[in-house]
Design a protein around this motif. Structure first.
Motif, mmCIF file in Angstrom:
data_model
loop_
_atom_site.group_PDB
_atom_site.id
_atom_site.type_symbol
_atom_site.label_atom_id
_atom_site.label_comp_id
_atom_site.label_asym_id
_atom_site.label_seq_id
_atom_site.Cartn_x
_atom_site.Cartn_y
_atom_site.Cartn_z
ATOM 1 N N ASP A 175 0.814 -1.207 0.000
ATOM 2 C CA ASP A 175 0.000 0.000 0.000
ATOM 3 C C ASP A 175 0.854 1.267 0.000
ATOM 4 O OD1 ASP A 175 -2.483 -1.432 0.152
ATOM 5 O OD2 ASP A 175 -2.098 -1.769 2.283
ATOM 6 N N ILE A 176 2.080 1.184 0.512
ATOM 7 C CA ILE A 176 2.952 2.355 0.533
ATOM 8 C C ILE A 176 3.705 2.443 -0.790
ATOM 9 C CG2 ILE A 176 3.218 2.313 3.042
ATOM 10 C CD1 ILE A 176 5.967 1.035 2.637
ATOM 11 N N PRO A 177 4.233 3.615 -1.135
ATOM 12 C CA PRO A 177 5.010 3.739 -2.372
ATOM 13 C C PRO A 177 6.234 2.826 -2.344
ATOM 14 C CG PRO A 177 4.418 5.901 -1.519
ATOM 15 C CD PRO A 177 4.087 4.917 -0.443
ATOM 16 N N PHE A 178 6.541 2.245 -3.501
ATOM 17 C CA PHE A 178 7.720 1.392 -3.592
ATOM 18 C C PHE A 178 8.527 1.742 -4.831
ATOM 19 C CE2 PHE A 178 4.523 -0.938 -5.993
ATOM 20 C CZ PHE A 178 5.219 -1.445 -7.090
ATOM 21 N N LEU A 179 9.814 1.428 -4.752
ATOM 22 C CA LEU A 179 10.755 1.639 -5.847
ATOM 23 C C LEU A 179 11.328 0.291 -6.230
ATOM 24 C CD1 LEU A 179 12.682 4.572 -4.145
ATOM 25 C CD2 LEU A 179 10.583 4.715 -5.482
ATOM 26 N N ILE A 180 11.774 0.175 -7.479
ATOM 27 C CA ILE A 180 12.363 -1.068 -7.956
ATOM 28 C C ILE A 180 13.807 -0.814 -8.384
ATOM 29 C CG2 ILE A 180 12.309 -2.776 -9.831
ATOM 30 C CD1 ILE A 180 10.223 -3.276 -7.685
ATOM 31 N N GLY A 181 14.705 -1.681 -7.932
ATOM 32 C CA GLY A 181 16.106 -1.629 -8.326
ATOM 33 C C GLY A 181 16.600 -3.021 -8.654
ATOM 34 N N GLY A 182 17.821 -3.087 -9.149
ATOM 35 C CA GLY A 182 18.423 -4.366 -9.525
ATOM 36 C C GLY A 182 18.441 -4.520 -11.029
ATOM 37 N N GLY A 183 19.567 -4.194 -11.659
ATOM 38 C CA GLY A 183 19.678 -4.313 -13.111
ATOM 39 C C GLY A 183 19.037 -3.174 -13.870
ATOM 40 N N VAL A 184 18.666 -2.102 -13.177
ATOM 41 C CA VAL A 184 17.976 -0.989 -13.841
ATOM 42 C C VAL A 184 19.006 -0.005 -14.398
ATOM 43 C CG1 VAL A 184 16.362 0.925 -13.564
ATOM 44 C CG2 VAL A 184 15.973 -1.231 -12.343
ATOM 45 N N GLY A 185 18.914 0.257 -15.690
ATOM 46 C CA GLY A 185 19.847 1.190 -16.310
ATOM 47 C C GLY A 185 19.371 1.729 -17.640
ATOM 48 N N HIS A 186 18.103 1.557 -17.949
ATOM 49 C CA HIS A 186 17.534 1.996 -19.230
ATOM 50 C C HIS A 186 16.169 2.617 -18.971
ATOM 51 C CE1 HIS A 186 15.989 1.795 -23.374
ATOM 52 N NE2 HIS A 186 17.251 1.653 -23.751
ATOM 53 N N GLY A 187 15.817 3.613 -19.748
ATOM 54 C CA GLY A 187 14.564 4.302 -19.547
ATOM 55 C C GLY A 187 13.342 3.438 -19.714
ATOM 56 N N SER A 188 13.429 2.438 -20.580
ATOM 57 C CA SER A 188 12.278 1.552 -20.756
ATOM 58 C C SER A 188 11.972 0.785 -19.477
ATOM 59 C CB SER A 188 12.527 0.573 -21.914
ATOM 60 O OG SER A 188 13.656 -0.248 -21.638
ATOM 61 N N GLN A 189 13.004 0.504 -18.675
ATOM 62 C CA GLN A 189 12.782 -0.176 -17.395
ATOM 63 C C GLN A 189 12.060 0.735 -16.407
ATOM 64 O OE1 GLN A 189 17.061 -1.039 -17.262
ATOM 65 N NE2 GLN A 189 16.516 -3.120 -16.635
ATOM 66 N N LEU A 190 12.363 2.019 -16.463
ATOM 67 C CA LEU A 190 11.649 2.970 -15.618
ATOM 68 C C LEU A 190 10.159 2.950 -15.952
ATOM 69 C CD1 LEU A 190 11.252 5.392 -13.721
ATOM 70 C CD2 LEU A 190 12.079 6.869 -15.567
ATOM 71 N N VAL A 191 9.833 2.976 -17.228
ATOM 72 C CA VAL A 191 8.425 2.959 -17.645
ATOM 73 C C VAL A 191 7.759 1.658 -17.222
ATOM 74 C CG1 VAL A 191 6.868 3.022 -19.632
ATOM 75 C CG2 VAL A 191 8.843 4.548 -19.535
ATOM 76 N N ALA A 192 8.468 0.547 -17.391
ATOM 77 C CA ALA A 192 7.907 -0.746 -16.987
ATOM 78 C C ALA A 192 7.627 -0.783 -15.492
ATOM 79 C CB ALA A 192 8.857 -1.873 -17.376
ATOM 80 N N ALA A 193 8.558 -0.260 -14.696
ATOM 81 C CA ALA A 193 8.367 -0.245 -13.244
ATOM 82 C C ALA A 193 7.162 0.607 -12.872
ATOM 83 C CB ALA A 193 9.624 0.275 -12.557
ATOM 84 N N LEU A 194 7.036 1.777 -13.493
ATOM 85 C CA LEU A 194 5.887 2.636 -13.208
ATOM 86 C C LEU A 194 4.589 1.947 -13.612
ATOM 87 C CD1 LEU A 194 7.226 6.122 -14.401
ATOM 88 C CD2 LEU A 194 7.156 5.219 -12.069
ATOM 89 N N ALA A 195 4.607 1.238 -14.735
ATOM 90 C CA ALA A 195 3.407 0.543 -15.197
ATOM 91 C C ALA A 195 2.983 -0.547 -14.221
ATOM 92 C CB ALA A 195 3.651 -0.062 -16.581
#
Length: 334
Positions: A175-195
């Protein structure tokens, strides 16, 4: 054209892009967080890199002078070997005294410190290796969680759950905001995480090739030359799994673990001491030491200013959003 992203992370922290530059042992200093702030993201000075309170205070003040009104945070590892328990409370108080409002914690359950952190007015982002720990962190009152999957450099935990699965589970279970890390280094991954429900991403390895990072050029070039296949997992035998750049040290550690089922951390310490790895940052010789690096090595293609790295990531993210247009269409009945 400048874009402003709108997520729980950007709103809470006052940053333009939903990206955190995670704390890096020995490397995340005032210059690092200043470069991050000027790039529109937030970085964290690593408290464990400055064990003397006066040194940490000096780093915070240097960063404050350079950043002005742009925000930055401090990373506090609560592993006893890095920040002895009796000093942790003092470090939190020092951070608050210096006007920093956001901290990133890791290492163990922050529950004993939650009342203090709330009294100090600190926003707490707790870093965990899997969703089950994020659920626990949520229950004790942290403000946000950063879930760093198996692809990460450093400590991915014992479960070894990948970032893609972590993101989907977190979107379902938290329920709280979360962030995703681990192997992230491309903008498409940012969009996928937000989705998938994330409020942003955490990057570490991808930013190790920033010009502003106070490390030897030879070290950075080694990361540029490396690929996603050039990491090694070791130390699982002592329940302290770590992903690092593959080198002579990782080969020796793996051999010791294989040959001795009862190997201890004390047996490994002459090889894995952080002071050995620190020399690589100073000399550029990456053949020795445990040098944290993750699968985002496959995305580190040049040494450049952090602002240029972040600008590329934002461009990639906007391109990814553009690719989604027209992917789904509504059928009109009749």
């Amino acid at each position: 054209m400048t874009y402003r992203w709108n997520t729980a992370l950007t709103r809470k922290l006052g940053i333009r892009l939903p990206v955190l530059a995670g704390g890096l042992q020995w490397l995340a200093d005032a210059d690092y967080v200043t470069a991050a702030a000027r790039s529109g993201i937030m970085g964290f000075i690593t408290a464990a890199s400055f064990p003397e309170p006066d040194d940490l205070r000096a780093q915070i003040r240097t960063a404050r002078a350079a950043c002005g009104d742009l925000p930055f945070g401090v990373n506090v590892s609560m592993l006893p070997k890095l920040v002895p328990g009796e000093k942790t409370e003092g470090i939190f108080r020092l951070i608050a005294e210096e006007g920093v409002s956001v901290i990133e914690t890791s290492g163990r359950n922050p529950e004993p410190y939650i009342p203090l952190l709330k009294d100090l007015g600190l926003t707490l982002i707790h870093k965990v290796p899997a969703v089950r720990y994020a659920i626990k962190a949520q229950s004790v009152g942290v403000d946000m969680v950063a879930i760093v999957g198996a692809e990460c450099g450093g400590h991915p935990g014992m479960d070894m759950i990948g970032s893609f699965v972590n993101a989907a589970m977190a979107g379902r279970d938290l329920d709280i905001p979360f962030l995703i890390g681990g192997g992230v280094g491309h903008g498409s991954q940012l969009v996928a995480a937000l989705a998938m429900g994330a409020s942003g991403v955490v990057m570490g390895t991808r930013l190790l090739v920033s010009e502003e990072l106070n490390a030897h050029q030879g070290y950075k070039q080694a990361l540029v030359d490396a690929t996603e296949r050039d990491t090694a997992l070791t130390m699982s035998s002592v329940r302290n799994t770590i992903r690092t750049l593959a080198n002579e040290t990782t080969q020796e550690v793996a051999r010791m673990e294989q040959d001795n089922p009862n190997v201890t951390i004390q047996d490994l310490l002459p090889l894995v001491s952080g002071q050995i790895g620190r020399k690589a940052y100073q000399t550029g010789d990456v053949s020795r030491g445990m040098l944290s690096a993750g699968h985002a090595l496959g995305l580190t293609d040049r040494v450049e200013p952090m602002a240029d790295i972040i600008a590329r990531i934002e461009t990639e993210a906007l391109q990814a959003i553009g690719r989604l247009e027209g992917v789904v269409t509504q059928e009109i009945a009749g």
